[in-house]
Design an enzyme around this catalytic site. Structure first.
Site, mmCIF file in Angstrom:
data_model
loop_
_atom_site.group_PDB
_atom_site.id
_atom_site.type_symbol
_atom_site.label_atom_id
_atom_site.label_comp_id
_atom_site.label_asym_id
_atom_site.label_seq_id
_atom_site.Cartn_x
_atom_site.Cartn_y
_atom_site.Cartn_z
ATOM 1 N N SER A 1 23.505 4.949 40.802
ATOM 2 C CA SER A 1 24.649 5.822 40.534
ATOM 3 C C SER A 1 25.689 5.113 39.683
ATOM 4 O O SER A 1 26.449 5.767 38.967
ATOM 5 C CB SER A 1 25.312 6.237 41.852
ATOM 6 O OG SER A 1 24.390 6.882 42.678
ATOM 7 N N HIS B 1 19.025 9.055 36.216
ATOM 8 C CA HIS B 1 19.873 9.316 37.385
ATOM 9 C C HIS B 1 19.782 10.780 37.800
ATOM 10 O O HIS B 1 20.301 11.670 37.129
ATOM 11 C CB HIS B 1 21.324 8.929 37.034
ATOM 12 C CG HIS B 1 22.279 9.134 38.163
ATOM 13 N ND1 HIS B 1 23.534 9.652 37.997
ATOM 14 C CD2 HIS B 1 22.156 8.890 39.486
ATOM 15 C CE1 HIS B 1 24.139 9.719 39.157
ATOM 16 N NE2 HIS B 1 23.339 9.270 40.084
HETATM 17 P P1 NAD Z 1 19.162 5.966 51.235
HETATM 18 O O1 NAD Z 1 19.972 5.025 52.054
HETATM 19 O O2 NAD Z 1 18.865 7.340 51.742
HETATM 20 O O3 NAD Z 1 17.736 5.300 50.849
HETATM 21 C C1 NAD Z 1 17.593 4.006 50.335
HETATM 22 C C2 NAD Z 1 16.199 3.531 50.701
HETATM 23 O O4 NAD Z 1 15.942 2.276 50.024
HETATM 24 C C3 NAD Z 1 16.007 3.254 52.207
HETATM 25 O O5 NAD Z 1 14.894 3.972 52.690
HETATM 26 C C4 NAD Z 1 15.758 1.744 52.262
HETATM 27 O O6 NAD Z 1 14.859 1.374 53.313
HETATM 28 C C5 NAD Z 1 15.166 1.500 50.886
HETATM 29 N N1 NAD Z 1 15.235 0.097 50.455
HETATM 30 C C6 NAD Z 1 16.246 -0.777 50.626
HETATM 31 N N2 NAD Z 1 15.900 -1.968 50.082
HETATM 32 C C7 NAD Z 1 14.658 -1.818 49.553
HETATM 33 C C8 NAD Z 1 13.761 -2.692 48.874
HETATM 34 N N3 NAD Z 1 14.082 -3.965 48.616
HETATM 35 N N4 NAD Z 1 12.560 -2.207 48.497
HETATM 36 C C9 NAD Z 1 12.211 -0.918 48.748
HETATM 37 N N5 NAD Z 1 13.015 -0.058 49.410
HETATM 38 C C10 NAD Z 1 14.230 -0.496 49.794
HETATM 39 O O7 NAD Z 1 19.915 6.036 49.811
HETATM 40 P P2 NAD Z 1 19.839 7.196 48.707
HETATM 41 O O8 NAD Z 1 20.955 8.144 48.939
HETATM 42 O O9 NAD Z 1 18.444 7.679 48.598
HETATM 43 O O10 NAD Z 1 20.223 6.351 47.404
HETATM 44 C C11 NAD Z 1 19.243 5.580 46.714
HETATM 45 C C12 NAD Z 1 19.722 5.304 45.304
HETATM 46 O O11 NAD Z 1 19.980 6.555 44.635
HETATM 47 C C13 NAD Z 1 21.027 4.511 45.214
HETATM 48 O O12 NAD Z 1 20.974 3.683 44.086
HETATM 49 C C14 NAD Z 1 22.075 5.613 45.050
HETATM 50 O O13 NAD Z 1 23.243 5.155 44.422
HETATM 51 C C15 NAD Z 1 21.318 6.581 44.160
HETATM 52 N N6 NAD Z 1 21.787 7.968 44.220
HETATM 53 C C16 NAD Z 1 22.202 8.518 45.393
HETATM 54 C C17 NAD Z 1 22.639 9.845 45.414
HETATM 55 C C18 NAD Z 1 23.095 10.493 46.702
HETATM 56 O O14 NAD Z 1 23.688 11.600 46.653
HETATM 57 N N7 NAD Z 1 22.841 9.915 47.855
HETATM 58 C C19 NAD Z 1 22.645 10.613 44.233
HETATM 59 C C20 NAD Z 1 22.181 10.016 43.038
HETATM 60 C C21 NAD Z 1 21.769 8.684 43.037
#
Ligand code: NAD
Length: 285
Positions: free
Chosen positions: A120, A141
Site C-alpha cells: 500500500s 496494488h
Molecule cells: P493480512 O494481515 O490479512 O495478511 C498478511 C498475510 O501475510 C498473513 O497471512 C501472514 O501470515 C502473511 N505473511 C507474513 N509474513 C510472511 C512471509 N514472510 N511470507 C509469506 N507470508 C507472510 O494483510 P492484508 O490486509 O492481506 O495486507 C497484505 C498486503 O496488502 C499489505 O502489504 C497491505 O498493505 C496490502 N494491502 C492491504 C489492503 C487492505 O485493505 N487490507 C488493501 C490494499 C493493499
C-alpha cells in the site's frame, strides 16, 4: 507474452482476494503463506467469498469448483519456481517484503517473470533492489475486497523496464478485467497518499473526544455519501495495516499528517485490529 501461472505470497485478506480473481479468470494459482494457520484461514476466506459470489448469482457452482481446483495453497516459497508472475501480498513491513523479494529472485526461474508487490505504501524500488532483476519488479496494488473493487494501481520504480509494466497492465486489464491507474513510486502512491491522512484525521478526532465514533462515521456516510465511514474503513482494512501504512508514509515525508495517533498504536498493541480480530473502533459478531 501470456501470463498463465500466477503465484501469490501471503494468504491474508488481500492474498485470498487476489488468488480468487486470478482463479476465476482461469489462471493456475499457487498461494503461499509462512504461517500454516494463515493458510487455513485464507482457504476459508476464499471458500466463503466464492460462496457469496454463487449466492449473488455472479458465479455458478461449476465455476466455483473450477476456481477452487485452480488454487493450490502451500507453505514453501520454492513452489513458486515455475510462475510467470508473482504477486507479493504479505504483511506491510519493508524488511519482510525485501527478504521475500530476495528469496523470490533466487527461486523464480524465468528471467522474464514479473515480480509484483501489492504494498500500500512501501516504495517499490526498495523491493526491486533486494533482487538482481530490478527491471522485473513493480507495484500492482489491488483494493479490498479484490473480487469487488474494479481498480488496480500500477507503480513502476525508476528501475522497472517498460516491458514489465506493459505485461502487468495487459494481465490486469485482460484476464482480470480491472481498470488501471498509474502512479509514481512515492510512498502511498495515489490512493493511500490521500486516504491514510484522512483516516488518521478521523482517529485523531475520536482521540480528542471531538465526536463519537458513530457520529464521525455518520458524518462521512450521510454527509458525503461515502459507503463506509473512516473508522469503519480502518476496521475493514485492519488497524495493524493502517498503522504500518502510516509508518511508511511518515518515514518518507516526515509530515505530521502521517504520524500514527497514539490511540491507533495502543489499539494495535492491544490486539484490537478491526474486523479480522472481531473488534476495532466497532465490534463485529
Ligand atoms: P493480512 O494481515 O490479512 O495478511 C498478511 C498475510 O501475510 C498473513 O497471512 C501472514 O501470515 C502473511 N505473511 C507474513 N509474513 C510472511 C512471509 N514472510 N511470507 C509469506 N507470508 C507472510 O494483510 P492484508 O490486509 O492481506 O495486507 C497484505 C498486503 O496488502 C499489505 O502489504 C497491505 O498493505 C496490502 N494491502 C492491504 C489492503 C487492505 O485493505 N487490507 C488493501 C490494499 C493493499
Amino acid at each position: 507474452m501470456a501470463t498463465e501461472r500466477v503465484g501469490v505470497v501471503g494468504f491474508g485478506q488481500m492474498g485470498a482476494g487476489i488468488a480468487e480473481v486470478c482463479a476465476r479468470a482461469g489462471l493456475d494459482v499457487v498461494v503461499t503463506d509462512s504461517d500454516a494457520a494463515a493458510l487455513a484461514r485464507g482457504q476459508a476466506r476464499l471458500e466463503s467469498s466464492l460462496a457469496r459470489a454463487v449466492g449473488a448469482g455472479k458465479l455458478d457452482e461449476q465455476g466455483r469448483d473450477a476456481a477452487l481446483r485452480r488454487v493450490r495453497a502451500v507453505t514453501g516459497l520454492e513452489e513458486l519456481a515455475d510462475r510467470d508472475l508473482v504477486i507479493e501480498a504479505a504483511v506491510e513491513d519493508e524488511a519482510v517484503k525485501c527478504a521475500l523479494f530476495a528469496r523470490l529472485d533466487e527461486i523464480v526461474e524465468d528471467p522474464q517473470a514479473v515480480l509484483a508487490s501489492n504494498t500500500s505504501t512501501i516504495p517499490i524500488v526498495k523491493m526491486a533492489m533486494a533482487t538482481r532483476r530490478p527491471e522485473s519488479v513493480l507495484g500492482v496494488h489491488f483494493f479490498n475486497p479484490v473480487p469487488v473493487m474494479p481498480l488496480v494501481e500500477l507503480i513502476s520504480s525508476v528501475r522497472t523496464a517498460p516491458a514489465t509494466a506493459e505485461r502487468a497492465e495487459a494481465f490486469v486489464t485482460g484476464p482480470l478485467e480491472k481498470s488501471v491507474i498509474h502512479a509514481a513510486d512515492r510512498a502511498g502512491f495515489i490512493v493511500n497518499g490521500l486516504l491514510i491522512p484522512y483516516l488518521l484525521s478521523a482517529v485523531r478526532m475520536l482521540e480528542g473526544r471531538f465526536a463519537s465514533a458513530e457520529d464521525i462515521d455518520a458524518g462521512m456516510v450521510l454527509g458525503c455519501n461515502h459507503p463506509l465511514g473512516p473508522l469503519a474503513l480502518c476496521d475493514f482494512i485492519g488497524l495493524d495495516t493502517v498503522a504500518l501504512c502510516a509508518e511508511s508514509l511518515y518515514a518518507e515525508f516526515r509530515d505530521p499528517a502521517f504520524a500514527t495517533p497514539p490511540l491507533l498504536a495502543r489499539m494495535v498493541a492491544g490486539g484490537l485490529l478491526g474486523r479480522k480480530s472481531g473488534h476495532g473502533f466497532f465490534a463485529y459478531g
